[in-house]
Enzyme design. Structure first.
Site, PDB file in Angstrom:
ATOM      1  N   ASP A   1       0.834  -1.204   0.000  1.00 50.79           N
ATOM      2  CA  ASP A   1       0.000   0.000   0.000  1.00 50.79           C
ATOM      3  C   ASP A   1       0.871   1.256   0.000  1.00 50.79           C
ATOM      4  O   ASP A   1       1.982   1.247  -0.519  1.00 50.79           O
ATOM      5  CB  ASP A   1      -0.919  -0.043   1.228  1.00 50.79           C
ATOM      6  CG  ASP A   1      -2.287   0.539   0.964  1.00 50.79           C
ATOM      7  OD1 ASP A   1      -2.372   1.758   0.761  1.00 50.79           O
ATOM      8  OD2 ASP A   1      -3.272  -0.232   0.951  1.00 50.79           O
TER       9      ASP A   1
ATOM     10  N   HIS B   1      -3.818   5.844   3.610  1.00 52.01           N
ATOM     11  CA  HIS B   1      -4.597   4.675   3.206  1.00 52.01           C
ATOM     12  C   HIS B   1      -4.045   3.377   3.816  1.00 52.01           C
ATOM     13  O   HIS B   1      -4.781   2.554   4.363  1.00 52.01           O
ATOM     14  CB  HIS B   1      -4.586   4.612   1.678  1.00 52.01           C
ATOM     15  CG  HIS B   1      -5.449   3.561   1.070  1.00 52.01           C
ATOM     16  ND1 HIS B   1      -4.997   2.296   0.760  1.00 52.01           N
ATOM     17  CD2 HIS B   1      -6.752   3.597   0.689  1.00 52.01           C
ATOM     18  CE1 HIS B   1      -5.977   1.593   0.216  1.00 52.01           C
ATOM     19  NE2 HIS B   1      -7.060   2.357   0.156  1.00 52.01           N
TER      20      HIS B   1
ATOM     21  N   SER C   1     -11.336  -1.289  -0.585  1.00 54.82           N
ATOM     22  CA  SER C   1     -10.062  -1.234   0.139  1.00 54.82           C
ATOM     23  C   SER C   1     -10.246  -1.601   1.604  1.00 54.82           C
ATOM     24  O   SER C   1      -9.326  -2.102   2.246  1.00 54.82           O
ATOM     25  CB  SER C   1      -9.457   0.176   0.059  1.00 54.82           C
ATOM     26  OG  SER C   1      -8.732   0.364  -1.119  1.00 54.82           O
TER      27      SER C   1
END
Length: 718
Positions: A193, A253, A435
């Site tokens: 990520d 994220h 996600s």
């Protein structure tokens, strides 16, 4: 090819932004897919303490009842006392074992106390010793049951609906009940990520990762590939990611994804993680405007322990890889080669299907062998933004509004950061997207892999599919075949895993305590689970006791020679089937040496006199020794406990012999023959060269006595 995080963006090519603004509960969801929103809130450590036990449940073959059928407590106590005396169990370490009756469950089954508290492995070994007694059907630990584990993290009960039972929230992952069986301990999950911040509720579960972002403009940390996988921020100015692209703030994220997988849990802070006993390996592949497929493929390989040119090897191989990212198009060969290589080394790839609200999933989720995860809401409906289509494996909690049943739009609560550009303070927030759904499934995969570390990627995928809950009635996916197998269910997955796994029983060929120096043989009998997969290997290992050499560690049967007296040995056999599923069992045995009687000298005693001596013995285990005599002379006795031999007024004169045998209650030592000579009094010499026997002496003594008597009576001078 540039790849974007699959968060709650309108398209898979738009980098996600974590929105912290609260959404009114009265807000209605717009119709159609592509809508997304987020909630704010807060997040968090492991449990598992070493319990010690002193209670066993023992079932006897015979019940403690009287002839009238009435339960007899004294009979039950006697059963336990006889078990103690007959088995002579040796607990590992002081003090010595002393079984005591506590209570009864049935006429045959009683609860006993071991006399000292032990850890589970030690008491298990002791129970196996008791089972060697022919009077015992089984012996097992009297386990302490607890309420189902509930994290004390404040956000868990209210905001983390996505972990709850489907009876409470139809879209919950059903972790209550699963956490009592697995927390993901021992499993490494790679988060491929944007990197991960060392959040207070993540730091304890983070491993050293690597930064694979090679483009300096995208890296935003001043260099290319390096050993720092921390997220420096992914903010960008308007137009930086293409003509007309908007300015965005840093999303953090990877930090949000990592918190869902393994946030520190049960620490009274924030919320919980799905597999909070697992470790997170941060692999940074996304920077400003996304990341190149080449960097992602390299990061995937490195995470699974494969070599990447110019990069130090990863010492912490990931069993599970989470890719909450993607792009449109069919699976490229670079991605497919990476997935194939990972499968060959046993690693599992979980990827998000995309957030375009369309039929058709993006890459790498559409690569063969990937567990492709779409998203559903609190009410179990497919989220309006979530891609579905051929290749979708199953659905995980992703939050937001439903395609058919709108719901309240609640998101997924996890760790975050307050910084708009560069890192700020630790925070927590609710977000939504595939996600967020993928790390739920990656965490569940870690729970499964913790129970079955060698499970193959295909077998793990099969367990997830076969245990998924059907899509709820009235939802978008209820009657569709392109939404995957259903909703991920943690408890059902662990139950399914148990049914598929093989079983094995371990036994010792020679019952009872074994003599030191004897060869002891163990046998393993394995059976396939419901999968029908054949047993492929056996593995024996020693758990307790002085180290010994096994004749084989890879066969169904093995043996060893007990080298040390008075030792308790426990061995484990683990079997593995063709799916990589394992089962293990333990078997224990105690070695013992018979006591040795100390030499007893030949004894001589005058007829009519008393004889006494004490037999003694040495015992390598310092067990109490009793002495058993055979063919004792009439009138003599031997105290079995003290070893004291007594013969009062020994006789008649003769030579006698008898045997004394020492015993420690398990084994008898070599008997010793004791010789006793009872002799007559020696002859007394007389005048004139003659001799007198004892009758003559007695006659003279009698005459002397009469003479004294009559002399006194008639005044004879003395």
């Amino acid at each position: 090819m540039k790849i974007k995080p699959q968060h709650f963006a309108v398209t898979a090519l738009t980098l996600c932004i974590a929105t912290l603004a609260a959404v009114s509960t009265a807000q209605m969801a717009p119709q159609g897919k592509g809508f997304s929103t987020a909630h704010s809130s807060a997040f968090a450590g492991p449990l598992q303490t070493e319990h010690r036990f002193d209670r066993l449940i023992v079932r006897f073959k015979d019940g403690a009842v009287t002839r009238a059928g009435v339960f007899d407590f004294n009979a039950a106590r006697s059963q336990v006392a006889l078990l103690q005396a007959g088995t002579a169990p040796k607990l590992p370490g002081p003090p010595a074992a002393s079984l005591a009756y506590l209570k009864s469950i049935t006429a045959e089954t009683h609860v006993v106390i071991s006399g000292q508290k032990l850890n589970r492995a030690e008491l298990f070994a002791f129970a196996k010793q008791l089972e060697q007694d022919p009077r015992v059907v089984y012996a097992e630990i009297d386990e302490i049951a607890q309420p189902l584990f509930t994290p004390n993290d404040p956000a868990y009960p209210g905001q983390q609906w996505h972990y709850q039972s489907p009876a409470v929230f139809p879209g919950g992952l059903n972790l209550p009940g699963a956490w009592d069986r697995s927390t993901g301990k021992g499993v490494v999950v790679a988060v491929i990520d944007t990197g991960v911040r060392p959040h207070v509720d993540l730091a304890a579960n983070l491993l050293p990762g690597y930064d694979f972002v090679s483009d300096l403009a995208m890296a935003n940390d001043g260099d290319g590939r390096d050993g720092n996988a921390s997220d420096p921020g992914t903010w960008n100015l308007a137009g930086a990611c293409g003509t007309g692209s908007p300015a965005t703030r840093s999303t953090w994220h990877g930090t949000h994804v990592a918190g869902t997988i393994a946030a520190v849990t049960n620490n009274g802070t924030g919320g919980a993680g799905v597999a909070f006993g697992a470790k997170v390996l941060p692999v940074r592949v996304l920077g400003v405007c996304g990341g190149f497929g080449s960097d992602i493929a390299a990061g995937m390989r490195w995470a699974a322990g494969l070599s990447v040119p110019g990069v130090p090897d990863n010492p912490n191989k990931a069993k599970v890889l989470n890719l909450s990212l993607g792009s449109s198009g069919t699976c490229g060969q670079t991605f497919q080669d990476a997935v194939n290589a990972l499968k060959n080394v046993g690693s599992v790839v979980v990827a998000a299907t995309g957030n375009d609200g369309q039929i058709g999933i993006g890459q790498p989720a559409n690569c063969a062998g990937v567990i492709a995860v779409t998203a559903h809401t609190k009410l179990g409906d497919n989220a309006d933004y979530a891609n579905i289509g051929a290749g979708t494996t199953l659905s995980g909690p992703g939050g937001g509004y439903g395609s058919n049943i709108a719901g309240d739009g609640a998101g997924i609560y996890s760790t975050l950061n307050t910084g708009a550009t560069s890192p700020g303070a630790d925070s927590y927030a609710s977000s939504q997207g595939t996600s967020m759904a993928a790390p739920h499934v990656a965490g569940l995969a870690a729970l499964l892999a913790s129970v079955q570390p060698a499970i193959t990627p295909d077998a793990l995928r099969s367990v997830l599919i076969s245990s998924a809950r059907p899509h709820p009635a009235g939802t978008f996916c209820e009657k569709r075949s392109d939404c995957g197998a259903g909703l991920a269910d943690a408890k059902a997955a662990l139950d399914r895993l148990d049914s598929l796994a093989p079983s094995v029983a371990a036994s010792v060929a020679q019952a009872g305590v074994q003599r030191t120096g004897a060869t002891v043989t163990f046998n393993a009998a394995a059976s396939a689970g419901s999968s029908g997969s054949a047993i492929s290997s056996y593995e024996w290992s020693q758990l307790t006791g002085p180290a010994v050499r096994l004749s084989s560690t890879t066969a169904a049967s093995t043996s060893f020679v007990a080298p040390a007296p008075g030792a308790s040995y426990t061995f484990q056999v683990k079997v593995t089937d063709g799916l990589g599923l394992t089962a293990a069992n333990q078997v224990s045995v105690t070695s013992n040496t018979a006591p040795v009687l100390n030499p007893i000298a030949a004894q001589t005693v005058l007829h009519g006199s008393n004889l006494s001596f004490t037999a003694s013995a040495t015992d390598a285990e310092n067990n109490s020794v009793v002495f058993v005599a055979n063919n004792l002379p009439a009138g003599s006795s031997l105290n079995p406990a003290s070893g004291v031999f007594t013969w009062n007024a020994a006789g008649p004169a003769a030579n006698y012999s008898f045997t004394i045998t020492p015993s420690d209650g398990t084994f008898s030592g070599a008997p010793q023959t004791v010789s006793v000579a009872v002799t007559a009094p020696p002859p007394v010499s007389g005048g004139g060269g003659g001799s007198m026997d004892w009758l003559d002496v007695l006659a003279l003594l009698s005459l002397a006595t009469l003479s004294v008597y009559f002399g006194r009576r008639h005044g004879t001078p003395r």
